[in-house]
Design a protein around this motif. Structure first.
Motif, PDB file in Angstrom:
ATOM      1  N   GLU A  63      84.228  48.932  37.629  1.00  0.00           N
ATOM      2  CA  GLU A  63      83.926  49.049  39.062  1.00  0.00           C
ATOM      3  C   GLU A  63      84.468  50.362  39.626  1.00  0.00           C
ATOM      4  O   GLU A  63      83.775  51.061  40.371  1.00  0.00           O
ATOM      5  N   THR A  64      85.683  50.713  39.236  1.00  0.00           N
ATOM      6  CA  THR A  64      86.274  51.974  39.669  1.00  0.00           C
ATOM      7  C   THR A  64      85.458  53.159  39.144  1.00  0.00           C
ATOM      8  O   THR A  64      85.206  54.124  39.876  1.00  0.00           O
ATOM      9  N   ALA A  65      85.034  53.082  37.878  1.00  0.00           N
ATOM     10  CA  ALA A  65      84.234  54.161  37.288  1.00  0.00           C
ATOM     11  C   ALA A  65      82.888  54.294  38.001  1.00  0.00           C
ATOM     12  O   ALA A  65      82.403  55.411  38.212  1.00  0.00           O
ATOM     13  N   ILE A  66      82.298  53.177  38.405  1.00  0.00           N
ATOM     14  CA  ILE A  66      81.017  53.216  39.113  1.00  0.00           C
ATOM     15  C   ILE A  66      81.179  53.858  40.488  1.00  0.00           C
ATOM     16  O   ILE A  66      80.356  54.682  40.905  1.00  0.00           O
ATOM     17  N   VAL A  67      82.254  53.493  41.189  1.00  0.00           N
ATOM     18  CA  VAL A  67      82.517  54.102  42.501  1.00  0.00           C
ATOM     19  C   VAL A  67      82.694  55.610  42.341  1.00  0.00           C
ATOM     20  O   VAL A  67      82.148  56.405  43.117  1.00  0.00           O
ATOM     21  N   THR A  68      83.449  56.006  41.324  1.00  0.00           N
ATOM     22  CA  THR A  68      83.661  57.431  41.065  1.00  0.00           C
ATOM     23  C   THR A  68      82.336  58.122  40.739  1.00  0.00           C
ATOM     24  O   THR A  68      82.049  59.206  41.264  1.00  0.00           O
ATOM     25  N   ALA A  69      81.531  57.495  39.885  1.00  0.00           N
ATOM     26  CA  ALA A  69      80.231  58.075  39.521  1.00  0.00           C
ATOM     27  C   ALA A  69      79.330  58.210  40.743  1.00  0.00           C
ATOM     28  O   ALA A  69      78.659  59.235  40.916  1.00  0.00           O
ATOM     29  N   ASP A  70      79.326  57.179  41.577  1.00  0.00           N
ATOM     30  CA  ASP A  70      78.513  57.251  42.806  1.00  0.00           C
ATOM     31  C   ASP A  70      78.959  58.411  43.696  1.00  0.00           C
ATOM     32  O   ASP A  70      78.130  59.099  44.294  1.00  0.00           O
ATOM     33  N   SER A  71      80.265  58.624  43.765  1.00  0.00           N
ATOM     34  CA  SER A  71      80.797  59.730  44.552  1.00  0.00           C
ATOM     35  C   SER A  71      80.321  61.072  43.983  1.00  0.00           C
ATOM     36  O   SER A  71      79.888  61.954  44.723  1.00  0.00           O
ATOM     37  N   PHE A  72      80.393  61.226  42.647  1.00  0.00           N
ATOM     38  CA  PHE A  72      79.948  62.464  42.015  1.00  0.00           C
ATOM     39  C   PHE A  72      78.449  62.683  42.225  1.00  0.00           C
ATOM     40  O   PHE A  72      78.004  63.806  42.471  1.00  0.00           O
ATOM     41  N   ILE A  73      77.683  61.613  42.128  1.00  0.00           N
ATOM     42  CA  ILE A  73      76.234  61.726  42.342  1.00  0.00           C
ATOM     43  C   ILE A  73      75.951  62.128  43.784  1.00  0.00           C
ATOM     44  O   ILE A  73      75.096  62.985  44.048  1.00  0.00           O
ATOM     45  N   GLY A  74      76.686  61.531  44.716  1.00  0.00           N
ATOM     46  CA  GLY A  74      76.525  61.888  46.136  1.00  0.00           C
ATOM     47  C   GLY A  74      76.836  63.356  46.385  1.00  0.00           C
ATOM     48  O   GLY A  74      76.112  64.038  47.122  1.00  0.00           O
ATOM     49  N   ARG A  75      77.910  63.834  45.773  1.00  0.00           N
ATOM     50  CA  ARG A  75      78.274  65.246  45.938  1.00  0.00           C
ATOM     51  C   ARG A  75      77.198  66.155  45.345  1.00  0.00           C
ATOM     52  O   ARG A  75      76.796  67.158  45.963  1.00  0.00           O
ATOM     53  N   SER A  76      76.710  65.811  44.158  1.00  0.00           N
ATOM     54  CA  SER A  76      75.670  66.618  43.511  1.00  0.00           C
ATOM     55  C   SER A  76      74.384  66.607  44.321  1.00  0.00           C
ATOM     56  O   SER A  76      73.726  67.649  44.479  1.00  0.00           O
ATOM     57  N   THR A  77      74.039  65.447  44.857  1.00  0.00           N
ATOM     58  CA  THR A  77      72.837  65.336  45.688  1.00  0.00           C
ATOM     59  C   THR A  77      72.974  66.192  46.941  1.00  0.00           C
ATOM     60  O   THR A  77      72.019  66.884  47.344  1.00  0.00           O
ATOM     61  N   HIS A  96      82.823  72.151  46.205  1.00  0.00           N
ATOM     62  CA  HIS A  96      83.177  70.735  46.141  1.00  0.00           C
ATOM     63  C   HIS A  96      81.968  69.908  45.689  1.00  0.00           C
ATOM     64  O   HIS A  96      82.077  69.061  44.806  1.00  0.00           O
ATOM     65  N   ASN A  97      80.820  70.155  46.305  1.00  0.00           N
ATOM     66  CA  ASN A  97      79.637  69.361  45.996  1.00  0.00           C
ATOM     67  C   ASN A  97      79.104  69.608  44.588  1.00  0.00           C
ATOM     68  O   ASN A  97      78.745  68.659  43.897  1.00  0.00           O
ATOM     69  N   ILE A  98      79.071  70.857  44.156  1.00  0.00           N
ATOM     70  CA  ILE A  98      78.576  71.137  42.804  1.00  0.00           C
ATOM     71  C   ILE A  98      79.551  70.606  41.754  1.00  0.00           C
ATOM     72  O   ILE A  98      79.154  70.252  40.644  1.00  0.00           O
ATOM     73  N   GLY A  99      80.811  70.512  42.125  1.00  0.00           N
ATOM     74  CA  GLY A  99      81.819  69.972  41.200  1.00  0.00           C
ATOM     75  C   GLY A  99      81.505  68.556  40.754  1.00  0.00           C
ATOM     76  O   GLY A  99      81.874  68.147  39.647  1.00  0.00           O
ATOM     77  N   GLY A 100      80.795  67.808  41.581  1.00  0.00           N
ATOM     78  CA  GLY A 100      80.430  66.444  41.208  1.00  0.00           C
ATOM     79  C   GLY A 100      79.530  66.387  39.987  1.00  0.00           C
ATOM     80  O   GLY A 100      79.545  65.407  39.234  1.00  0.00           O
ATOM     81  N   ARG A 103      81.833  66.735  36.604  1.00  0.00           N
ATOM     82  CA  ARG A 103      83.017  65.891  36.418  1.00  0.00           C
ATOM     83  C   ARG A 103      82.733  64.790  35.411  1.00  0.00           C
ATOM     84  O   ARG A 103      81.635  64.232  35.366  1.00  0.00           O
ATOM     85  N   LYS A 104      83.717  64.469  34.649  1.00  0.00           N
ATOM     86  CA  LYS A 104      83.605  63.412  33.643  1.00  0.00           C
ATOM     87  C   LYS A 104      83.944  62.069  34.294  1.00  0.00           C
ATOM     88  O   LYS A 104      84.880  61.969  35.085  1.00  0.00           O
ATOM     89  N   ILE A 105      83.182  61.082  33.934  1.00  0.00           N
ATOM     90  CA  ILE A 105      83.444  59.729  34.436  1.00  0.00           C
ATOM     91  C   ILE A 105      84.133  58.963  33.310  1.00  0.00           C
ATOM     92  O   ILE A 105      83.559  58.752  32.245  1.00  0.00           O
ATOM     93  N   ASP A 106      85.375  58.600  33.547  1.00  0.00           N
ATOM     94  CA  ASP A 106      86.158  57.905  32.525  1.00  0.00           C
ATOM     95  C   ASP A 106      86.014  56.401  32.677  1.00  0.00           C
ATOM     96  O   ASP A 106      86.178  55.854  33.773  1.00  0.00           O
ATOM     97  N   PHE A 107      85.711  55.766  31.550  1.00  0.00           N
ATOM     98  CA  PHE A 107      85.736  54.306  31.494  1.00  0.00           C
ATOM     99  C   PHE A 107      86.204  53.909  30.112  1.00  0.00           C
ATOM    100  O   PHE A 107      85.603  54.278  29.102  1.00  0.00           O
ATOM    101  N   GLU A 108      87.279  53.186  30.069  1.00  0.00           N
ATOM    102  CA  GLU A 108      87.828  52.705  28.812  1.00  0.00           C
ATOM    103  C   GLU A 108      88.017  51.190  28.952  1.00  0.00           C
ATOM    104  O   GLU A 108      88.867  50.734  29.710  1.00  0.00           O
ATOM    105  N   PRO A 109      87.216  50.405  28.227  1.00  0.00           N
ATOM    106  CA  PRO A 109      87.380  48.952  28.354  1.00  0.00           C
ATOM    107  C   PRO A 109      88.712  48.502  27.767  1.00  0.00           C
ATOM    108  O   PRO A 109      89.261  49.153  26.872  1.00  0.00           O
TER     109      PRO A 109
END
Length: 133
Positions: A63-77, A96-100, A103-109
């Motif tokens: 869930e945290t990784a998804i929120v982070t990914a959504d943030s990066f996608i929003g910045r890129s958009t 700031h926006n292009i940085g999204g 960025r790497k999205i970390d998820f480790e189960p």
């Protein structure tokens, strides 16, 4: 020649004692089997709790990784929209926006209970073939 006489009372007593020994052994085997099943049930319940805890932790991390990914996608958009429209943005905002996009999205189960169960060969305690698959 040796004359051995055994009375009926002695035979009955011998038979009774033999039967008592056999019954005692059968009771001991039954108790041992019951205890073994009880221990296996306890291990199965413990493994189930541990696996459920791992799944909950993994779900929280996901869930945290998804929120982070959504943030990066929003910045890129936002960056792409700014560029496409020729919108006047500050360099800091553009960076700031292009940085999204980079960025790497970390998820480790969390797999500690699973790894432990596999290593100790206790995964077979799980009664669900679907879960084992």
């Amino acid at each position: 020649m040796l004359n051995i006489s055994i009375s009926r009372a002695s035979l009955a007593r011998f038979g009774f004692e033999g039967m008592l020994i056999i019954v005692s052994i059968l009771i001991a085997f039954s108790i041992d089997a019951w205890w073994g099943e009880r221990q296996e049930d306890r291990l199965r319940a413990e493994l189930s709790r541990s696996l459920q805890q791992d799944v909950r932790k993994s779900a929280d991390r996901l869930e945290t990784a998804i929120v982070t990914a959504d943030s990066f996608i929003g910045r890129s958009t936002s960056f792409l929209e700014s560029v496409a429209r020729g919108k006047d943005e500050t360099l800091a905002t553009l960076r700031h926006n292009i940085g999204g996009a980079f960025r790497k999205i970390d998820f480790e189960p969390t797999l500690s209970a699973y790894d432990s169960a596999v290593a100790t060969r206790k995964m077979g305690l799980v009664g669900s073939p679907a879960l084992l698959d």
